[in-house]
Design an enzyme around this catalytic site. Sequence first.
Site, PDB file in Angstrom:
ATOM      1  N   TRP A 329      -2.838  -2.412  -9.036  1.00 18.97           N
ATOM      2  CA  TRP A 329      -2.220  -3.213  -8.127  1.00 18.97           C
ATOM      3  C   TRP A 329      -2.660  -2.834  -6.843  1.00 18.97           C
ATOM      4  O   TRP A 329      -2.776  -3.521  -5.905  1.00 18.97           O
ATOM      5  CB  TRP A 329      -0.698  -3.214  -8.195  1.00 18.97           C
ATOM      6  CG  TRP A 329       0.221  -3.923  -7.244  1.00 18.97           C
ATOM      7  CD1 TRP A 329       0.225  -5.338  -7.199  1.00 18.97           C
ATOM      8  CD2 TRP A 329       0.713  -3.455  -5.934  1.00 18.97           C
ATOM      9  NE1 TRP A 329       1.127  -5.568  -6.210  1.00 18.97           N
ATOM     10  CE2 TRP A 329       1.182  -4.668  -5.191  1.00 18.97           C
ATOM     11  CE3 TRP A 329       0.453  -2.389  -5.201  1.00 18.97           C
ATOM     12  CZ2 TRP A 329       1.499  -4.590  -4.131  1.00 18.97           C
ATOM     13  CZ3 TRP A 329       0.907  -2.108  -3.866  1.00 18.97           C
ATOM     14  CH2 TRP A 329       1.535  -3.284  -3.307  1.00 18.97           C
ATOM     15  N   HIS A 330      -2.703  -1.402  -6.501  1.00 13.68           N
ATOM     16  CA  HIS A 330      -2.888  -0.819  -4.991  1.00 13.68           C
ATOM     17  C   HIS A 330      -4.415  -1.109  -4.767  1.00 13.68           C
ATOM     18  O   HIS A 330      -4.813  -1.267  -3.620  1.00 13.68           O
ATOM     19  CB  HIS A 330      -2.523   0.572  -5.129  1.00 13.68           C
ATOM     20  CG  HIS A 330      -1.183   0.785  -4.945  1.00 13.68           C
ATOM     21  ND1 HIS A 330      -0.207   0.975  -6.118  1.00 13.68           N
ATOM     22  CD2 HIS A 330      -0.475   1.244  -3.971  1.00 13.68           C
ATOM     23  CE1 HIS A 330       0.923   1.305  -5.420  1.00 13.68           C
ATOM     24  NE2 HIS A 330       0.620   1.208  -4.199  1.00 13.68           N
ATOM     25  N   GLY A 331      -5.248  -1.230  -5.625  1.00 16.09           N
ATOM     26  CA  GLY A 331      -6.809  -1.411  -5.110  1.00 16.09           C
ATOM     27  C   GLY A 331      -7.545  -1.613  -6.308  1.00 16.09           C
ATOM     28  O   GLY A 331      -7.295  -1.125  -7.474  1.00 16.09           O
TER      29      GLY A 331
END
Length: 496
Positions: A329-331
Site C-alpha cells: 500500500w505504501h509504495g
Amino acid sequence: MLFNSISFLIFFPLVTLGYFIIPYKWRWIWLLIASYYFYMSWNPVYALLIATSTFITYLCGVLLQSTERIEDEEKRIRLRKTWLILSLVINFSILFFYKYYNFLGDNINRVMEHFAINMQVPYFDVMLPVGISFYTFQAIGYTMDVYRRDIKAEMHLGKYALFISFFPQLVAGPIERSGNLLKQFYERHTFDLERAKRGFVLMLWGFFQKVVIADRVAILVNQVYGNYEAYAGFEIALATVLFSIQIYCDFAGYTYIAIGAAKIMGFELMQNFNTPYFAKSIKEFWRRWHISLSGWFKDYLYIPLGGSRCSRLKRYRNIMITFLVSGIWHGSGWNYIIWGGLHGMYQVVGDIIAPFRQRVAQLFGLNKEKFSYKCLQVLTTFILVDFAWIFFRTADSASALGIIKQMFSSFNPWIFFDQSLYQLGLDQKDFGVMMISIILMIAVELVGKHYDFEEAIAKEHCVFTWAVFMAIILGILIFGVYGPGYAASQFIYFQF
C-alpha cells in the site's frame, strides 16, 4: 496545494469564512467545490479519478441497500456479493494501474530477460495521482460498511462526494470511516471561538513539526542517504534515527493541520498518532502509528482472514499477509514490501519467543512494572522500527542493503566530539535548533498524554492565548526551513 504553502494560507480562511456565511443548506456545495479545487490544484485531470471512485462506490452502496427489499435470501446474498465485488474490482483496478502496473511490468520484463524471452510488458508514463491510496481506501471502507450493514447507504450523492473528497484529510488522511465523518455533513455547525482556538493550536503545532523539525532534519538525512558510500557507521546511524523523527513530524504534522482545520469548521476527525515511539512492542507501535490505516487493515483484511481466532500458524499467516499488503500500500517497490514484511516478522517472532523472554525475565529477577524494564522495551521497539525505516527511506532494496552494510563497516563515535557532526548538511546553529526543537516536541507530546494543551490554551485569557499563538508563529517564521521564495516542501505521505 500544500498545507505549508502561501496558497493554502489564503485558501483556508476564505473557505472557512464562506462556510459560516453561506446558509446551512448550501454549505455542502461550498465545501465540495473547495475540496475539488484543492485537489485539482495538483492536476485537474485526476479529479476525474476521484469522481469515478466516488460514483462507483456511491452506486454500489445504493444497490447494496436496495437488496434489503428482496425476499429471496439466496438472490439477495448473490446480488450483495456482486455489488461488493464490482466496487472492489473497479477501485482496486484504478489503484493498480496508476500505482503498481509499471512495477509489476518491470519485474515481469526482468524475468523474461533472464529466460531470454523476447517479449516486453509496455510501460506507461503516468504520474501517480496524489492521495489515491487514501481516498480509495476510504471509499472501499464505505462499501464494506454498507455490505456488512454497519451503516445504511448514503443516498445524497453530493454529501457522499464530499465525504470522499473533504479537503483537510483528502490526500494523506486520516482515512475516515463513514460512521464518523459522513454524518457530520448533516450537522448544523455554528462558529465557536473556543473550538476555533483549539483547532488553530493544532494547526500551528502541525506547522511547527513540519517546517521547523521535519524539513530541517530532512537536510541532514538527504545528504547522508543521498551519498551513503561517503559516510561511516555513526553518521548513517544518526541519519537513520533522525529519519524516524523526520517521517513522524512530517506525517503527524500533516495530521495535526488536517484535524485542526476540520475542527475550526466544526468537524471532528479521528486521531491518527499517539506517541508511537514510546510503544513497548511492535504490536503497540501499530496501535499508535497511522491509527486510521492500522484500523482499516485490521477491520477489512486481518479479521476477514480469520484474525487471531484461529490456529497459531494461521494467525501468523494473517499477520504476515496484512503487513505485506501494508507495505505494498505504501509504495510500488520491493523495499516497501520488505519494510512491511519486517514489521510482520517482528510480531510473529516476538510471539514465538515470548515464553523464552518470560523465562529470562524470571531468571534475572526483572520486574516488568519497573521503569527501567519499560525503558528497555521502548528502546528495543524503537531500534526495530528504526531499522525497518531504512528500507522505507531508500529508493530500492539494494540501496537499503548498501546502507546497512556501510553502517556496520566502521565505527566513528568521534564525530560527536570533533565538530565533523556539523558537516552533514546542518551547521552548529541549525543542528542546535533541530535538537532543541526535537526535545521540545517530545516534552510537549509526553505531557500532552496527561494534559490537554489545546483545551487549556483555548480557555485561557485572550491575552495569554494570543501570546502563545504569536510565540509559535514567530518560532515557525524564524526557525522554519523554506525554499527560495518561501517555497513549500511536499509532505512525505503525499506520494502514497
